[in-house]
Design an enzyme around this catalytic site. Structure first.
Site, PDB file in Angstrom:
ATOM      1  N   ASN A 141      37.607  37.472  39.027  1.00  0.00           N
ATOM      2  CA  ASN A 141      36.961  38.759  39.281  1.00  0.00           C
ATOM      3  C   ASN A 141      37.906  39.881  38.862  1.00  0.00           C
ATOM      4  OD1 ASN A 141      38.633  39.518  41.706  1.00  0.00           O
ATOM      5  ND2 ASN A 141      37.729  37.598  42.450  1.00  0.00           N
ATOM      6  N   PHE A 142      37.453  41.111  38.990  1.00  0.00           N
ATOM      7  CA  PHE A 142      38.199  42.258  38.464  1.00  0.00           C
ATOM      8  C   PHE A 142      39.253  42.816  39.420  1.00  0.00           C
ATOM      9  CE2 PHE A 142      34.226  42.690  35.853  1.00  0.00           C
ATOM     10  CZ  PHE A 142      34.834  42.502  34.624  1.00  0.00           C
TER      11      PHE A 142
END
Ligand code: CTP
Ligand code: CA
Length: 225
Positions: free
Chosen positions: A34-35
């Site tokens: 994920n970011f």
């Protein structure tokens, strides 16, 4: 200047902070991630250590330097994270769960790199749900406060207050990640702190270090009582 006096109001408290994003392997060269940059969690770990706490930082892979005076432990998968956290929490006073946890993982990790020639244009990967780490964490008698995060793009405060109750948290940091230079990856953040039976605290857009300070002010007040 950097020699500024910082009040050691968290001395004698052990605070476990989780930060960064988890990685769930698909095959030897790929993962689901994920970011999350880890910046918010690292800022909290740094601030807590400056204020005298004993800080354990359980971290997914990031580009960040572990703050001085912080003991760090690296994890990749959610199950690694769960194991590390359940060990670290045994004599902790506070847990701050800033890690961005993958809700799902591939049912199995392929032992060999997946090759395109083996798929006729479509690849399906079966995902299974990961455990909810914070909701299922063992809670020792020493534990005085559990703080979670909620990153949402819609209905922020509704979703955050549902999570606050469902995960039995003492505070949730509600974070709008729908854009505008805050949240994931950014240097700034704007959040709302929710606690059961208390007024919400709105923290307008500011640098993550300063958000961290405000969060720890609430923590300090609660655990000092
Ligand atoms: N969390 C956790 N274990 C998981 C998922 C989330 O401990 N398997 C923690 C996160 O670290 C965060 C809080 O729970 O502190 C809320 O995470 P979030 O992803 O917002 O909530 P979910 O329950 O996963 O719900 P959804 O992603 O569907 O919004
Ligand atoms: Ca989630």
């Amino acid at each position: 200047d950097s020699e500024k006096q910082v009040a050691k109001d968290l001395e004698n408290f052990k605070i476990v902070v989780t930060a960064g994003g988890t990685r769930e392997p698909i095959d030897p060269v790929r993962f689901i991630g994920n970011f999350s940059s880890g910046k918010m969690g690292y800022a909290i770990a740094n601030e807590a250590a400056q204020r005298g706490a004993k800080v354990i930082l359980i971290t997914g892979p990031t580009n960040l330097k572990v703050p001085t005076q912080v003991i760090s432990e690296s994890i990749e998968t959610v199950r690694d994270l769960q194991e590390s956290l359940n060990k670290a929490v045994t004599d902790a006073d506070v847990v701050i769960m800033a890690a961005a946890v993958s809700d799902y993982r591939p049912l199995e990790k392929a032992q060999h790199k997946l090759k395109k020639e083996n798929f006729d244009g479509n690849l399906e990967i079966k995902l299974v749900e990961n455990p909810d780490v914070i909701a299922n964490m063992k809670r020792p008698d020493t534990l005085k406060m559990v703080v979670g995060f909620a990153a949402e793009t819609d209905d922020l405060l509704d979703h955050a207050s549902t999570k606050l109750a469902k995960k039995r948290l003492d505070m949730i940091v509600a974070n709008d990640v729908s854009g505008n230079g805050i949240g994931f990856g950014a240097d700034d953040n704007a959040v709302t702190l929710l606690q059961p039976d208390k007024d919400k605290i709105v923290l307008k857009k500011q640098i993550k270090n300063s958000i961290a300070r405000e969060i720890l002010n609430v923590v300090a007040e609660k655990i000092m009582k």
